[in-house]
Enzyme design. Structure first.
Site, mmCIF file in Angstrom:
data_model
loop_
_atom_site.group_PDB
_atom_site.id
_atom_site.type_symbol
_atom_site.label_atom_id
_atom_site.label_comp_id
_atom_site.label_asym_id
_atom_site.label_seq_id
_atom_site.Cartn_x
_atom_site.Cartn_y
_atom_site.Cartn_z
ATOM 1 N N GLY A 34 -1.722 2.730 -10.448
ATOM 2 C CA GLY A 34 -0.950 1.521 -10.755
ATOM 3 C C GLY A 34 0.362 1.975 -11.372
ATOM 4 O O GLY A 34 0.374 2.825 -12.277
ATOM 5 N N ASP A 206 5.386 -1.130 -6.531
ATOM 6 C CA ASP A 206 5.538 0.248 -7.032
ATOM 7 C C ASP A 206 7.002 0.658 -7.143
ATOM 8 O O ASP A 206 7.345 1.560 -7.894
ATOM 9 C CB ASP A 206 4.783 1.223 -6.132
ATOM 10 C CG ASP A 206 3.309 1.215 -6.478
ATOM 11 O OD1 ASP A 206 2.642 0.214 -6.162
ATOM 12 O OD2 ASP A 206 2.849 2.180 -7.114
HETATM 13 O O1 MRU Z 1 -2.403 3.537 -5.071
HETATM 14 P P1 MRU Z 1 -2.411 2.662 -6.294
HETATM 15 O O2 MRU Z 1 -3.760 2.131 -6.622
HETATM 16 O O3 MRU Z 1 -1.743 3.346 -7.471
HETATM 17 O O4 MRU Z 1 -1.490 1.426 -5.902
HETATM 18 C C1 MRU Z 1 -1.220 0.453 -6.879
HETATM 19 C C2 MRU Z 1 -0.488 -0.720 -6.349
HETATM 20 O O5 MRU Z 1 -0.118 -0.781 -5.200
HETATM 21 C C3 MRU Z 1 -0.163 -1.818 -7.319
HETATM 22 O O6 MRU Z 1 -0.064 -3.035 -6.655
HETATM 23 C C4 MRU Z 1 1.183 -1.513 -7.995
HETATM 24 O O7 MRU Z 1 1.173 -0.245 -8.592
HETATM 25 C C5 MRU Z 1 1.545 -2.522 -9.000
HETATM 26 S S1 MRU Z 1 0.447 -2.386 -10.384
HETATM 27 C C6 MRU Z 1 0.952 -3.269 -11.629
#
Ligand code: MRU
Length: 312
Positions: A34, A206
């Protein structure tokens, strides 16, 4: 100590990190994940390197190489490399960065909940809650705030293939918060929208480019297209630490390709972990500063200035 998200929901167990390289490994392998949580973990990893007397350039390099898409990681390292590089100052700065991210979550959740109508059945993707941020969350924080205000009545949780951040992590958070939810297969979203069972889609991001294009977990783009087709509002909720004004558009955002083994252990596979939702498909982008409407080039521009001022 990191709550090891790979083991949820079955086990609540913690991972000890003893170096920046350990933290980088935890980020790469999704023990912590995240965008905001990755930035916070990287800040602590950098402070840990200082406490050990390790080379800080090397620590920064190893952390920066762990995952490419979430801009919160280079943003946090840049914050840490500003000013006094002594261990005590860096430990204090990592804690402050963490606390500020918690506060940004609280503020953006309030702004985004204000967009929701009474009786909202919200659909969300991936995990954008406490696990992903350290605070109440981004999109999921807004949904929880909407529930507490009596506006959200049910949450549809995309399972989020291939690593099931929705089915494992978002469902776990909503169960603990006693918010009514149902996990759905990612491919169910379109027909649920067509049947009138979705009132709003909320996702995190992200990295958001200066023009409002937003990279988020793979599958978000398809949801935005579907929401547009069905006339359902699509809200991106993210802190200013996720806005990258140096990226002019989504084309400038690096998209992580992960191990194909996460998709298929037997057959040839591709595993792009993120996609880019064009700005035109976002009804609004919500940060801690408020609700940003198109044209995003203008409505996000102030964030860059605010960040520069904060950075001094
Ligand atoms: O691969 P991840 O689990 O790190 O991906 C996370 C996401 O895509 C979330 O939607 C993003 O980081 C926003 S979290 C507040």
């Amino acid at each position: 100590m990191l709550l090891d998200q790979r083991r949820l929901p079955g086990d609540v167990s913690y991972l000890e990190c003893h170096s920046a390289a350990d933290v980088a490994d935890a980020i790469r392998k999704l023990a912590v994940r995240g965008a905001p949580a990755i930035g916070i973990a990287a800040a602590y990893g950098y402070a840990l390197a200082a406490a050990r007397g390790d080379d800080l350039d090397e620590a920064a390099a190893v952390l920066l190489a762990s995952r490419p898409t979430a801009v919160n990681l280079p943003w946090a390292i840049a914050e840490m490399r500003r000013g006094d590089q002594g261990p005590a100052a860096l430990a204090a700065r990592a804690l402050a960065l963490h606390e500020e991210e918690v506060e940004r979550c609280r503020r953006m959740a309030g702004h985004a909940a204000g967009l929701l109508e009474p009786g909202t059945r919200a659909l969300t993707h991936c995990n954008t809650g406490a696990l992903a941020t350290g605070g109440v969350g981004t999109a999921l924080g807004a949904i929880r705030e909407g529930f507490e205000r009596g506006l959200v009545v049910h949450v549809l949780v995309d399972e989020t293939r291939p690593l099931l951040q929705g089915a494992r992590l978002t469902a776990w958070e909503l169960e603990r918060a006693e918010v009514p939810y149902s996990v759905v297969a990612d491919s169910a979203a379109g027909s649920l929208m067509a049947r009138g069972e979705v009132d709003a889609v909320l996702t995190g991001a992200d990295r958001i480019a200066a023009n409002g294009d937003a990279a988020n977990k793979i599958g978000t783009y398809a949801l935005a297209v579907l929401a547009g087709h069905h006339g359902i509002p699509f809200y991106v909720v993210a802190p200013s630490s996720t806005v990258d004004l140096a990226a002019r558009s989504g084309a400038d955002i690096p998209i992580e390709e992960r191990d194909p083994g996460e998709v298929s252990e037997r057959f040839h596979a591709r595993n792009p972990a993120f996609d880019v939702t064009p700005a035109a498909l976002a009804t609004a982008i919500v940060t801690e500063e408020g609700v940003h409407r198109p044209p995003y080039q203008e409505s996000l521009a102030g964030l860059g200035r605010a960040r520069e001022e904060v950075a001094g």
